[in-house]
Scaffold this motif. Structure first.
Motif, PDB file in Angstrom:
ATOM      1  N   PRO A   1      92.756  22.525   6.555  1.00 15.68           N
ATOM      2  CA  PRO A   1      92.300  22.118   5.226  1.00 15.68           C
ATOM      3  C   PRO A   1      90.914  21.515   5.139  1.00 15.68           C
ATOM      4  N   ASN A   2      90.405  20.916   6.187  1.00 12.16           N
ATOM      5  CA  ASN A   2      89.116  20.244   6.082  1.00 12.16           C
ATOM      6  C   ASN A   2      87.952  21.056   6.631  1.00 12.16           C
ATOM      7  N   ASP A   3      88.184  22.325   6.890  1.00 10.74           N
ATOM      8  CA  ASP A   3      87.122  23.210   7.359  1.00 10.74           C
ATOM      9  C   ASP A   3      86.596  24.059   6.199  1.00 10.74           C
ATOM     10  N   PRO A   4      85.476  24.760   6.394  1.00 10.39           N
ATOM     11  CA  PRO A   4      84.961  25.643   5.341  1.00 10.39           C
ATOM     12  C   PRO A   4      85.997  26.680   4.912  1.00 10.39           C
ATOM     13  N   ALA A   5      85.764  27.247   3.752  1.00 14.63           N
ATOM     14  CA  ALA A   5      86.738  28.174   3.177  1.00 14.63           C
ATOM     15  C   ALA A   5      86.999  29.389   4.041  1.00 14.63           C
ATOM     16  N   ASP A   6      86.011  29.798   4.854  1.00 16.21           N
ATOM     17  CA  ASP A   6      86.220  31.003   5.661  1.00 16.21           C
ATOM     18  C   ASP A   6      86.885  30.699   7.004  1.00 16.21           C
ATOM     19  N   VAL A   7      87.298  29.456   7.241  1.00 12.70           N
ATOM     20  CA  VAL A   7      88.028  29.090   8.459  1.00 12.70           C
ATOM     21  C   VAL A   7      89.500  28.943   8.123  1.00 12.70           C
ATOM     22  N   LYS A   8      90.321  29.723   8.824  1.00  9.75           N
ATOM     23  CA  LYS A   8      91.750  29.741   8.539  1.00  9.75           C
ATOM     24  C   LYS A   8      92.541  29.707   9.839  1.00  9.75           C
ATOM     25  N   CYS A   9      93.823  29.407   9.730  1.00 12.18           N
ATOM     26  CA  CYS A   9      94.690  29.412  10.900  1.00 12.18           C
ATOM     27  C   CYS A   9      94.925  30.863  11.322  1.00 12.18           C
ATOM     28  N   CYS A  10      94.516  31.175  12.522  1.00 12.83           N
ATOM     29  CA  CYS A  10      94.611  32.550  13.043  1.00 12.83           C
ATOM     30  C   CYS A  10      95.796  32.642  14.001  1.00 12.83           C
ATOM     31  N   THR A  11      96.701  33.558  13.745  1.00 15.94           N
ATOM     32  CA  THR A  11      97.841  33.777  14.633  1.00 15.94           C
ATOM     33  C   THR A  11      97.844  35.215  15.115  1.00 15.94           C
ATOM     34  N   LYS A  12      98.388  35.412  16.297  1.00 16.00           N
ATOM     35  CA  LYS A  12      98.500  36.765  16.834  1.00 16.00           C
ATOM     36  C   LYS A  12      99.582  36.795  17.905  1.00 16.00           C
ATOM     37  N   SER A  13     100.490  37.762  17.787  1.00 17.17           N
ATOM     38  CA  SER A  13     101.477  37.987  18.839  1.00 17.17           C
ATOM     39  C   SER A  13     100.804  38.747  19.972  1.00 17.17           C
ATOM     40  N   CYS A  14     101.227  38.484  21.204  1.00 22.28           N
ATOM     41  CA  CYS A  14     100.583  39.114  22.347  1.00 22.28           C
ATOM     42  C   CYS A  14     101.538  39.169  23.528  1.00 22.28           C
ATOM     43  N   GLY A  15     101.195  40.010  24.495  1.00 21.50           N
ATOM     44  CA  GLY A  15     102.012  40.096  25.699  1.00 21.50           C
ATOM     45  C   GLY A  15     103.465  40.389  25.378  1.00 21.50           C
ATOM     46  N   THR A  16     104.354  39.822  26.159  1.00 18.96           N
ATOM     47  CA  THR A  16     105.791  39.967  25.947  1.00 18.96           C
ATOM     48  C   THR A  16     106.337  38.658  25.419  1.00 18.96           C
ATOM     49  N   GLY A  17     106.460  38.563  24.076  1.00 14.32           N
ATOM     50  CA  GLY A  17     106.971  37.347  23.459  1.00 14.32           C
ATOM     51  C   GLY A  17     105.975  36.222  23.409  1.00 14.32           C
ATOM     52  N   GLY A  18     104.674  36.524  23.536  1.00 16.32           N
ATOM     53  CA  GLY A  18     103.661  35.473  23.549  1.00 16.32           C
ATOM     54  C   GLY A  18     102.966  35.303  22.216  1.00 16.32           C
ATOM     55  N   GLN A  19     102.218  34.185  22.093  1.00 19.54           N
ATOM     56  CA  GLN A  19     101.411  33.902  20.922  1.00 19.54           C
ATOM     57  C   GLN A  19     100.055  33.394  21.382  1.00 19.54           C
ATOM     58  N   CYS A  20      99.001  33.799  20.670  1.00 21.06           N
ATOM     59  CA  CYS A  20      97.672  33.306  20.988  1.00 21.06           C
ATOM     60  C   CYS A  20      97.550  31.849  20.580  1.00 21.06           C
ATOM     61  N   ARG A  21      97.118  31.009  21.520  1.00 19.93           N
ATOM     62  CA  ARG A  21      96.943  29.594  21.236  1.00 19.93           C
ATOM     63  C   ARG A  21      96.036  28.976  22.283  1.00 19.93           C
ATOM     64  N   LEU A  22      95.635  27.735  22.074  1.00 20.69           N
ATOM     65  CA  LEU A  22      94.800  27.044  23.046  1.00 20.69           C
ATOM     66  C   LEU A  22      95.538  26.931  24.371  1.00 20.69           C
ATOM     67  N   VAL A  23      94.810  27.156  25.459  1.00 20.89           N
ATOM     68  CA  VAL A  23      95.408  27.041  26.785  1.00 20.89           C
ATOM     69  C   VAL A  23      96.040  25.667  26.968  1.00 20.89           C
ATOM     70  N   SER A  24      95.348  24.627  26.465  1.00 15.31           N
ATOM     71  CA  SER A  24      95.830  23.258  26.646  1.00 15.31           C
ATOM     72  C   SER A  24      97.114  22.965  25.887  1.00 15.31           C
ATOM     73  N   SER A  25      97.460  23.823  24.920  1.00 12.64           N
ATOM     74  CA  SER A  25      98.675  23.584  24.143  1.00 12.64           C
ATOM     75  C   SER A  25      99.794  24.560  24.488  1.00 12.64           C
TER      76      SER A  25
END
Length: 269
Positions: free
Chosen positions: A55-79
């Motif tokens: 919510p506090n980023d510019p309008a063109d910044v949004k939550c990006c999701t993507k399924s990947c691999g076998t049952g995986g999700q794209c996310r920060l390595v640290s999380s």
């Protein structure tokens, strides 16, 4: 450079998951983990954008999701809760990887040809002793981490059997870093993968990760050409060219260029 916008966190009743998130921060869209990215970065990487979760980023910044691999999700390595990630499958910077469920893809063990090559050049040392540049080693190239190699779970002098078991254990670190640092779009057979693990075992994961060799592979260049041109450059220790390293690199190039019908990278799941 990315522009980071700092704002005071405010409670937004309709957005219970994140009150603020900077570009590159973790987000969650209706329970699906993602990362706050620009719309263009997300869509160019085949991700899906979700409005209102950064919510506090510019309008063109949004939550990006993507399924990947076998049952995986794209996310920060640290999380990534499993710590099991694959590179080259997600939009955004290298800190965003495909996070797989626990027990997912793992780096395979190297083949017998690789083990033979490593043993040939490391040599067998039954009790801790300095290597050619003065570092204490034992077995087949195990670098001592403590005084007297106290971390080794076998009694000295080692036998070839216990030294082989120690080598198998040691190689997991180098198998993992080669599998991690090379994008999963790069297909390597068992001999190509093994040659790179032998190289990593010799020079260390930090050096391989920052190498031109890995960069060229990840850029899509022909693997055999890259290995033939780059591996021979790693022929120095302590600033000096060592004949043993010249010979080892040549053997690794030969192994790399030896055909195999077994695919070792990307890691099988």
């Amino acid at each position: 450079m990315r522009s980071f916008i700092l704002a005071a966190a405010t409670a937004i009743s309709t957005l219970p998951l994140l009150a603020s998130a900077a570009v590159g921060d973790a987000c969650s869209a209706n329970g699906t983990p993602g990362v706050c990215l620009s719309t263009s970065t997300c869509t160019s990487g085949s991700g899906t954008t979700h409005t209102g979760f950064c919510p506090n980023d510019p309008a063109d910044v949004k939550c990006c999701t993507k399924s990947c691999g076998t049952g995986g999700q794209c996310r920060l390595v640290s999380s990534c809760p499993s710590g099991n990630t694959l590179s080259g499958l997600c939009p955004g910077p290298s800190t965003i990887r495909c996070c797989l469920p626990a027990g997912g893809c793992t780096a395979p063990n190297v083949n017998a040809a690789t083990i033979s090559l490593i043993k040939q050049f490391e040599g067998f040392v039954a009790s801790p002793a300095p290597d050619p540049i003065g570092l204490p080693t034992v077995g087949y190239g195990h670098l001592c981490q403590t005084t007297g190699c106290a971390e080794v779970p076998y009694s000295f002098p080692l036998t070839t059997t216990t030294a082989s078991a120690l080598l198998t254990s040691d190689l997991r670190t180098y198998q993992n870093c080669i599998a991690r640092d090379i994008r999963d779009t790069v297909v390597l057979n068992a001999n190509q993968y093994g040659a790179l693990v032998s190289w990593a075992f010799n020079v260390g994961c930090g050096n391989t990760a920052s190498s031109t060799l890995i960069s060229r592979l990840n850029n899509g260049e022909a693997p055999n050409t890259v290995a033939s041109e780059e591996l021979p450059k790693w022929n120095k220790a302590g600033g000096q060219v060592l004949p043993g390293l010249v010979n080892r690199r040549a053997a690794e190039v030969t192994l790399f260029r030896t055909a195999s019908s077994v695919t070792a990278h990307p890691p099988p799941c």
